[in-house]
Design an enzyme around this catalytic site. Structure first.
Site, PDB file in Angstrom:
ATOM      1  CG  HIS A 132      -3.505  -3.482   4.233  1.00 44.47           C
ATOM      2  ND1 HIS A 132      -2.284  -2.965   4.570  1.00 44.47           N
ATOM      3  CD2 HIS A 132      -4.136  -2.525   3.503  1.00 44.47           C
ATOM      4  CE1 HIS A 132      -2.177  -1.736   4.070  1.00 44.47           C
ATOM      5  NE2 HIS A 132      -3.287  -1.453   3.412  1.00 44.47           N
ATOM      6  CB  CYS A 160      -0.976  -0.066   1.177  1.00 42.72           C
ATOM      7  SG  CYS A 160      -2.404   0.981   0.984  1.00 42.72           S
TER       8      CYS A 160
HETATM    9  N1  GLN Z   1      -2.513   6.716   2.443  1.00 43.00           N
HETATM   10  C1  GLN Z   1      -2.500   5.861   1.314  1.00 43.00           C
HETATM   11  C2  GLN Z   1      -3.827   5.771   0.586  1.00 43.00           C
HETATM   12  O1  GLN Z   1      -4.875   5.998   1.161  1.00 43.00           O
HETATM   13  C3  GLN Z   1      -2.028   4.497   1.754  1.00 43.00           C
HETATM   14  C4  GLN Z   1      -2.980   3.803   2.657  1.00 43.00           C
HETATM   15  C5  GLN Z   1      -2.389   2.569   3.277  1.00 43.00           C
HETATM   16  O2  GLN Z   1      -1.180   2.352   3.235  1.00 43.00           O
HETATM   17  N2  GLN Z   1      -3.210   1.782   3.913  1.00 43.00           N
HETATM   18  O3  GLN Z   1      -3.819   5.438  -0.585  1.00 43.00           O
END
Ligand code: GLN
Length: 224
Positions: free
Chosen positions: A194, A95
């Site tokens: 995740h 992510c």
């Molecule tokens: N902040 C980033 C997004 O919303 C990554 C989110 C995350 O790593 N869960 O795309």
């Protein structure tokens, strides 16, 4: 004493959303079960870091605020991470970590956060349509089930020839249009999954195998 397998966990204190640290724990467990000693270094702001000392690098997801702080510090490691990735050594980036391997991350107010620029991809943040939910993805190692939560939409640059980690069967993945999830370049895997992603044994075993091969090469080179 035998040389341990060495893992670097980048910015664990800032980039660890939705159970991503489980990926490192699962790999450590799998490798220890096969008789290897495993050493994990947490590398954070201002720390010295040389990627070539490691057999595996992990970079998890993060909230936008933390991601902005990390993006600045990370530039110090551009060269060492680029050489590591280009040498075909194993890395998993989830992510926010995955997004930062690319050229840039554009926030909803148009601010651009520079990524490492190692992989020809970029991410555009869309605040009004967060991509949240369960995912089901077909990868070369079999199907994986996971969970995503991001507003960033990742696109491979035109003519980049980058390959995704897999095809989206359920969920969004990189963006709502392409039906592709993540990235697979040499032995670097990027993903929006995740949960942690490595609760899927097929992909966990594949990465553990990459790490062992890399470790054996490193240890052999040190002895020669
Ligand atoms: N902040 C980033 C997004 O919303 C990554 C989110 C995350 O790593 N869960 O795309």
């Amino acid at each position: 004493m035998t040389e341990p397998i060495k893992m670097a966990y980048l910015y664990e204190d800032l980039m660890n959303t939705y159970g991503d640290s489980g990926d490192v724990k699962i790999l450590r467990y799998l490798l220890q079960n096969q008789g290897y000693d495993v050493h994990v270094d947490n590398v954070s702001l201002n720390d010295d870091f040389n990627a070539k000392d490691y057999d595996f690098i992990f970079f998890g997801g993060g909230q936008d605020f933390e991601q902005t702080i990390v993006a600045k510090d990370l530039q110090r490691h551009h060269e060492t991470l680029r050489d590591y990735i280009e040498a075909g050594k194993p890395m998993l980036a989830i992510c926010g970590g995955y997004q930062l391997l690319g050229d840039y991350y554009m926030t909803s107010d148009g601010t651009t956060i520079n990524g490492l620029g190692i992989l020809p991809l970029h991410t555009v943040f869309k605040a009004d349509s967060r991509m949240v939910g369960n995912t089901h993805v077909k990868t070369p190692w079999g199907e994986i089930r996971s969970f995503e939560n991001h507003s960033g939409r990742t696109y491979f640059d035109k003519d980049s020839n980058l390959k995704p980690l897999g095809e989206v069967l359920e969920g969004y993945g990189n963006n709502p249009e392409d039906k592709q999830e993540g990235l697979h370049y040499k032995q670097t895997i990027g993903s929006y999954s995740h949960g942690p992603i490595l609760r899927n044994e097929n992909i966990a075993d594949a990465i553990a195998k990459m790490i062992i091969e890399n470790y054996q090469d490193r240890v052999k080179t040190v002895k020669e």
